[in-house]
Design an enzyme around this catalytic site. Structure first.
Site, PDB file in Angstrom:
ATOM      1  CD  GLU A   4     -52.317  32.895  27.981  1.00  4.41           C
ATOM      2  OE1 GLU A   4     -52.132  33.983  28.601  1.00  4.41           O
ATOM      3  OE2 GLU A   4     -52.133  31.776  28.480  1.00  4.41           O
TER       4      GLU A   4
ATOM      5  CD  GLU B  43     -47.941  33.020  29.986  1.00  2.00           C
ATOM      6  OE1 GLU B  43     -47.831  33.049  31.226  1.00  2.00           O
ATOM      7  OE2 GLU B  43     -48.647  33.827  29.349  1.00  2.00           O
TER       8      GLU B  43
END
Length: 385
Positions: free
Chosen positions: A284, A176
């Protein structure tokens, strides 16, 4: 007519068999460093088995032997692998690495599954005490304390050299990246890819974008991932895109209700992947045990199965150190996790029993890849049921 039906069956089989890898994200290796006062050095290097751990072998056994999962994303911290005293690069904390390798080997060698190596650092290094916002952005030349793009490449070259003989290991370049220039995300990714290939590692690489590598935002904003991330070069053509996609109103995964339609929000990304002949993993996604999430999580999993651009997924999250806490839902944080045996704070069944088993497990493909190297083209699909 027999030939027509045979051809049609073949086409339908090829269209539906796009998921080669399915499993869970193992989150606990990044635990033990958070500080409400953002105190640098908190929890470093940390005590293995007390402050953090990578996996529970017993839980991996359940996920492989009973649930027939073949993919685990194993989180770790750069600051534990490469202590700030020596800096990001090729100098490792060998004790920490040995613990990490033990977990990866258990997944890949002992259980015969695949493992994504996940530096859970948000493209930052030197201070994980207030993740995801603390630490210097890797490659930020205006920050004298920041690790350089070259150091990031050195780190990945060293890590790749230690796993280049294990075809079941997948290199997830970074968790991320956010709040940085997309050009820098690309530069850091490319440095890592170059170093991995220079280390004689042909392993599958999965590469993040900017803005938390969100699928819904891939083509949006003034500096979107879609504008630059197709410019990476991999001489082996074995790099996929790493996507995260949550279904709550702000796409954070932090709320009880799922309200964001995955088909609508992933359409632009899927078109971009197809246009650029690229594959993706969603490493995710997840949700609570609310009715809305029980309805929408299957929509996301089925969307991946129905679109050949997606070849694998890991749900967020399992891990030995969650206890009653939840990897979702900060407005109701003690529902348990996807770890087998997890319970909520009141002793009731956790998300493993209320979300994984009834909602996600029925959608795990009965056939997955269980042999051969991980790759963007997948391998032979077989059943372990």
């Amino acid at each position: 007519m027999k030939l027509v039906f045979s051809a049609l069956a073949s086409l339908l089989s090829g269209a539906s068999a796009t998921i080669y890898y399915a499993g869970v994200a193992e989150s606990s290796g990044e635990f033990g460093v958070w500080s409400a006062t953002q105190t640098p050095g908190t929890g470093l290097p940390g005590r293995f088995g007390v402050d953090y751990a990578f996996i529970s072998e017993a839980a991996v056994d359940v996920h492989v032997d009973q649930n027939h999962l073949n993919l685990f994303r194993v989180a770790f911290l750069l600051e534990r692998m490469c202590p700030p005293a020596t800096g990001l690069g090729a100098a490792f904390n060998e004790t920490h690495f040995d613990y990490f390798k033990e977990a990866v080997d258990y997944i890949t060698v002992t259980k015969g599954a695949y493992a994504i190596l996940d530096p859970h650092n948000y493209m930052r290094y030197n201070d994980p005490s207030y993740q995801p916002f603390s630490g210097s952005v890797i490659g930020n030349t205006s920050d004298s304390t920041a690790a350089t793009t070259e150091q990031f490449g050195e780190f990945w070259g060293e890590l790749a050299s230690r796993f280049n003989d294990n075809e079941r290991v997948i290199f997830g370049l970074m968790n991320e990246p956010h709040d940085m220039a997309t050009s820098l995300v690309l530069a850091n990714n490319q440095a890592a890819i170059d170093a991995i290939r220079a280390a004689n590692a042909s392993n599958l690489i999965i590469m993040p974008g900017n803005s938390w590598t969100g699928g819904h935002s891939w083509t949006e904003g003034s500096d979107p991932s879609s504008a630059l991330l197709n410019q990476f070069k991999d001489p082996l053509n074995n790099t996929a895109i790493d996507i995260h996609e949550y279904l709550d109103y702000d796409f954070s995964g932090g709320h009880l209700e799922c309200v964001s339609d995955p088909e609508t929000n992933l359409a632009a990304l899927t078109a971009w992947l197809k246009e650029n002949n690229l594959k993706a993993f969603i490493t995710e996604f997840g949700g609570s045990n609310s009715t809305s999430c029980q309805e929408m999580l299957p929509d996301l999993i089925n969307y991946m199965a129905d679109n050949a651009e997606y070849i694998g997924w890991t749900a967020w999250a399992a891990g030995p150190f969650w206890g009653p806490n939840s990897p979702c839902c900060t407005n109701s944080t003690q529902l348990g996790s996807l770890e087998p045996g997890s319970t909520a704070v009141d002793g009731s069944p956790g998300l493993y029993d209320t979300v994984w088993l009834p909602v996600i497990q029925p959608l795990v493909p009965t056939e997955l890849q269980w042999s051969g190297p991980a790759s963007i083209s997948g391998g032979e699909l077989t059943s372990r049921a």
